[in-house]
Design a protein around this motif. Structure first.
Motif, PDB file in Angstrom:
ATOM      1  N   GLY A 126       0.865  -1.066   0.016  1.00 58.76           N
ATOM      2  CA  GLY A 126       0.145   0.074   0.072  1.00 58.76           C
ATOM      3  C   GLY A 126       0.986   1.152   0.055  1.00 58.76           C
ATOM      4  O   GLY A 126       0.351   2.365   0.006  1.00 58.76           O
ATOM      5  N   ALA A 127       2.267   1.236  -0.021  1.00 59.15           N
ATOM      6  CA  ALA A 127       2.943   2.603   0.195  1.00 59.15           C
ATOM      7  C   ALA A 127       3.120   2.907  -1.342  1.00 59.15           C
ATOM      8  O   ALA A 127       3.281   2.298  -2.337  1.00 59.15           O
ATOM      9  N   PRO A 128       2.964   4.307  -1.385  1.00 57.25           N
ATOM     10  CA  PRO A 128       3.020   5.010  -2.775  1.00 57.25           C
ATOM     11  C   PRO A 128       4.469   4.895  -3.125  1.00 57.25           C
ATOM     12  O   PRO A 128       5.338   5.014  -2.409  1.00 57.25           O
ATOM     13  N   LEU A 129       4.500   4.726  -4.459  1.00 59.65           N
ATOM     14  CA  LEU A 129       5.917   4.934  -5.127  1.00 59.65           C
ATOM     15  C   LEU A 129       6.169   6.350  -5.508  1.00 59.65           C
ATOM     16  O   LEU A 129       5.373   7.108  -5.986  1.00 59.65           O
ATOM     17  N   ARG A 130       7.665   6.664  -5.619  1.00 64.29           N
ATOM     18  CA  ARG A 130       7.635   8.055  -6.187  1.00 64.29           C
ATOM     19  C   ARG A 130       7.263   7.874  -7.592  1.00 64.29           C
ATOM     20  O   ARG A 130       7.534   6.735  -8.275  1.00 64.29           O
ATOM     21  N   PRO A 131       7.012   9.073  -8.388  1.00 64.22           N
ATOM     22  CA  PRO A 131       6.633   8.949  -9.663  1.00 64.22           C
ATOM     23  C   PRO A 131       7.694   8.469 -10.741  1.00 64.22           C
ATOM     24  O   PRO A 131       7.275   7.648 -11.479  1.00 64.22           O
ATOM     25  N   GLY A 132       8.933   8.769 -10.359  1.00 65.19           N
ATOM     26  CA  GLY A 132       9.975   8.097 -11.420  1.00 65.19           C
ATOM     27  C   GLY A 132      10.236   6.627 -11.184  1.00 65.19           C
ATOM     28  O   GLY A 132      10.261   5.872 -12.088  1.00 65.19           O
ATOM     29  N   VAL A 133      10.008   6.213  -9.997  1.00 60.58           N
ATOM     30  CA  VAL A 133      10.101   4.673  -9.747  1.00 60.58           C
ATOM     31  C   VAL A 133       8.790   3.971 -10.225  1.00 60.58           C
ATOM     32  O   VAL A 133       8.904   2.856 -10.891  1.00 60.58           O
ATOM     33  N   ALA A 134       7.528   4.451 -10.008  1.00 60.64           N
ATOM     34  CA  ALA A 134       6.299   3.962 -10.782  1.00 60.64           C
ATOM     35  C   ALA A 134       6.706   4.060 -12.207  1.00 60.64           C
ATOM     36  O   ALA A 134       6.156   2.949 -12.697  1.00 60.64           O
ATOM     37  N   GLN A 135       6.953   4.895 -12.924  1.00 61.38           N
ATOM     38  CA  GLN A 135       7.102   5.212 -14.311  1.00 61.38           C
ATOM     39  C   GLN A 135       7.957   3.880 -14.548  1.00 61.38           C
ATOM     40  O   GLN A 135       7.867   3.235 -15.726  1.00 61.38           O
ATOM     41  N   ARG A 136       9.173   3.646 -14.068  1.00 66.65           N
ATOM     42  CA  ARG A 136      10.039   2.785 -14.563  1.00 66.65           C
ATOM     43  C   ARG A 136       9.525   1.356 -14.396  1.00 66.65           C
ATOM     44  O   ARG A 136       9.931   0.550 -14.981  1.00 66.65           O
ATOM     45  N   LEU A 137       8.712   1.147 -13.152  1.00 63.81           N
ATOM     46  CA  LEU A 137       8.051  -0.187 -12.947  1.00 63.81           C
ATOM     47  C   LEU A 137       7.020  -0.229 -14.215  1.00 63.81           C
ATOM     48  O   LEU A 137       7.099  -1.617 -14.754  1.00 63.81           O
ATOM     49  N   HIS A 138       6.557   0.590 -14.138  1.00 62.88           N
ATOM     50  CA  HIS A 138       5.297   0.482 -15.309  1.00 62.88           C
ATOM     51  C   HIS A 138       5.930   0.168 -16.656  1.00 62.88           C
ATOM     52  O   HIS A 138       5.775  -1.075 -17.570  1.00 62.88           O
ATOM     53  N   THR A 139       7.134   0.986 -17.072  1.00 67.27           N
ATOM     54  CA  THR A 139       7.635   0.623 -18.330  1.00 67.27           C
ATOM     55  C   THR A 139       8.201  -0.884 -18.430  1.00 67.27           C
ATOM     56  O   THR A 139       8.106  -1.494 -19.458  1.00 67.27           O
ATOM     57  N   MET A 140       8.967  -1.151 -17.255  1.00 66.12           N
ATOM     58  CA  MET A 140       9.445  -2.586 -17.442  1.00 66.12           C
ATOM     59  C   MET A 140       8.605  -3.655 -17.445  1.00 66.12           C
ATOM     60  O   MET A 140       8.727  -4.528 -18.334  1.00 66.12           O
ATOM     61  N   TYR A 141       7.441  -3.705 -16.704  1.00 64.95           N
ATOM     62  CA  TYR A 141       6.589  -4.649 -16.724  1.00 64.95           C
ATOM     63  C   TYR A 141       5.681  -4.520 -17.876  1.00 64.95           C
ATOM     64  O   TYR A 141       5.333  -5.829 -18.630  1.00 64.95           O
ATOM     65  N   LEU A 142       5.392  -3.690 -18.553  1.00 60.18           N
ATOM     66  CA  LEU A 142       4.662  -3.350 -19.984  1.00 60.18           C
ATOM     67  C   LEU A 142       5.614  -3.943 -20.864  1.00 60.18           C
ATOM     68  O   LEU A 142       4.999  -4.631 -21.593  1.00 60.18           O
ATOM     69  N   ALA A 143       6.874  -3.743 -21.014  1.00 62.31           N
ATOM     70  CA  ALA A 143       7.774  -4.359 -21.849  1.00 62.31           C
ATOM     71  C   ALA A 143       7.844  -5.789 -21.773  1.00 62.31           C
ATOM     72  O   ALA A 143       7.976  -6.490 -22.729  1.00 62.31           O
ATOM     73  N   LYS A 144       8.061  -6.193 -20.454  1.00 63.83           N
ATOM     74  CA  LYS A 144       8.030  -7.802 -20.411  1.00 63.83           C
ATOM     75  C   LYS A 144       6.871  -8.509 -20.989  1.00 63.83           C
ATOM     76  O   LYS A 144       6.895  -9.338 -21.550  1.00 63.83           O
ATOM     77  N   GLY A 145       5.491  -7.786 -20.650  1.00 60.62           N
ATOM     78  CA  GLY A 145       4.324  -8.410 -21.202  1.00 60.62           C
ATOM     79  C   GLY A 145       4.164  -8.442 -22.721  1.00 60.62           C
ATOM     80  O   GLY A 145       4.076  -9.351 -23.346  1.00 60.62           O
ATOM     81  N   VAL A 146       4.492  -7.252 -23.412  1.00 63.58           N
ATOM     82  CA  VAL A 146       4.735  -7.155 -24.765  1.00 63.58           C
ATOM     83  C   VAL A 146       5.663  -8.085 -25.412  1.00 63.58           C
ATOM     84  O   VAL A 146       5.302  -8.545 -26.232  1.00 63.58           O
ATOM     85  N   GLN A 147       6.768  -7.998 -24.665  1.00 70.85           N
ATOM     86  CA  GLN A 147       7.738  -9.109 -25.403  1.00 70.85           C
ATOM     87  C   GLN A 147       7.475 -10.494 -25.475  1.00 70.85           C
ATOM     88  O   GLN A 147       7.430 -11.205 -26.127  1.00 70.85           O
TER      89      GLN A 147
ATOM     90  N   ASP B 222      15.087  -4.456 -26.056  1.00 70.91           N
ATOM     91  CA  ASP B 222      14.437  -3.630 -27.398  1.00 70.91           C
ATOM     92  C   ASP B 222      13.053  -3.071 -27.112  1.00 70.91           C
ATOM     93  O   ASP B 222      13.015  -2.118 -27.630  1.00 70.91           O
ATOM     94  N   VAL B 223      12.275  -3.869 -26.388  1.00 68.89           N
ATOM     95  CA  VAL B 223      10.898  -3.249 -26.286  1.00 68.89           C
ATOM     96  C   VAL B 223      10.995  -2.053 -25.460  1.00 68.89           C
ATOM     97  O   VAL B 223      10.294  -0.998 -25.774  1.00 68.89           O
ATOM     98  N   GLU B 224      12.014  -1.802 -24.432  1.00 64.56           N
ATOM     99  CA  GLU B 224      12.067  -0.626 -23.587  1.00 64.56           C
ATOM    100  C   GLU B 224      12.668   0.373 -24.276  1.00 64.56           C
ATOM    101  O   GLU B 224      12.031   1.497 -24.257  1.00 64.56           O
ATOM    102  N   LYS B 225      13.516   0.044 -25.383  1.00 67.39           N
ATOM    103  CA  LYS B 225      13.932   1.093 -26.119  1.00 67.39           C
ATOM    104  C   LYS B 225      12.954   1.722 -27.236  1.00 67.39           C
ATOM    105  O   LYS B 225      12.901   2.962 -27.134  1.00 67.39           O
ATOM    106  N   HIS B 226      12.093   0.867 -27.543  1.00 69.04           N
ATOM    107  CA  HIS B 226      10.963   1.205 -28.420  1.00 69.04           C
ATOM    108  C   HIS B 226      10.135   2.226 -27.655  1.00 69.04           C
ATOM    109  O   HIS B 226       9.575   3.251 -28.119  1.00 69.04           O
ATOM    110  N   ILE B 227       9.799   1.743 -26.368  1.00 67.25           N
ATOM    111  CA  ILE B 227       8.762   2.446 -25.712  1.00 67.25           C
ATOM    112  C   ILE B 227       9.497   3.724 -25.423  1.00 67.25           C
ATOM    113  O   ILE B 227       8.663   4.954 -25.439  1.00 67.25           O
ATOM    114  N   ARG B 228      10.750   4.029 -25.216  1.00 68.63           N
ATOM    115  CA  ARG B 228      11.394   5.234 -25.071  1.00 68.63           C
ATOM    116  C   ARG B 228      11.702   5.870 -26.509  1.00 68.63           C
ATOM    117  O   ARG B 228      12.185   7.087 -26.485  1.00 68.63           O
TER     118      ARG B 228
END
Length: 145
Positions: free
Chosen positions: A21-42, A56-62
């Protein structure tokens, strides 16, 4: 199990609930979102033979992935699935229907080279298989969907 083990399990459960239930800092939350999105898409595209890596997927997202023309279709597959994932997340919180799934199928197959018997957005009308595995009979697909 001794009582002390049960106490430790209860304490561990309490800590897990507290941290989840602990909130994440926005930068950490964005990195986690990108990482898990990339893993799912890959993983989703790898099932169909896409050879791009999670990195490669993370590079595409960026917006940093550059591929030779002979591999651009791999990037298109990644982009299509990424767009579908983002659409599901942002616009379709309600009921999943066969029609909605067909729309996503059309989006995922957009601008890709396809076999003649593949029609984006339509339930298949032919038999499929991988190795010894055979997919559901085509006539059962509308019902199963």
């Amino acid at each position: 199990m001794p009582p002390t083990s049960w106490l430790l399990l209860g304490e561990a459960k309490s800590k897990i609930e507290h941290l989840s239930g602990a909130p994440l800092r926005p930068g950490v939350a964005q990195r986690l979102h990108t990482m898990y999105l990339a893993k799912g898409v890959q993983a989703t595209t790898a099932i169909e033979g896409n050879s791009l890596s999670v990195e490669d997927v993370e590079k595409h997202i960026r917006g940093e992935l550059r591929l030779p023309p002979s591999k651009e279709y791999l990037q298109q597959e990644i982009e299509n699935v990424l767009e579908a994932c983002n659409a599901i997340w942002s616009r379709y919180p309600g009921k999943v229907t066969p029609e909605l799934l067909c729309r996503f199928n059309a989006a995922v197959l957009k601008d890709l080279p396809l076999k003649d018997d593949v029609v984006p957005g339509e339930v298949r009308r032919h038999e499929v298989g991988v190795g010894a595995y055979r997919g559901a009979p085509a006539e059962d697909c509308p019902y199963l969907l």
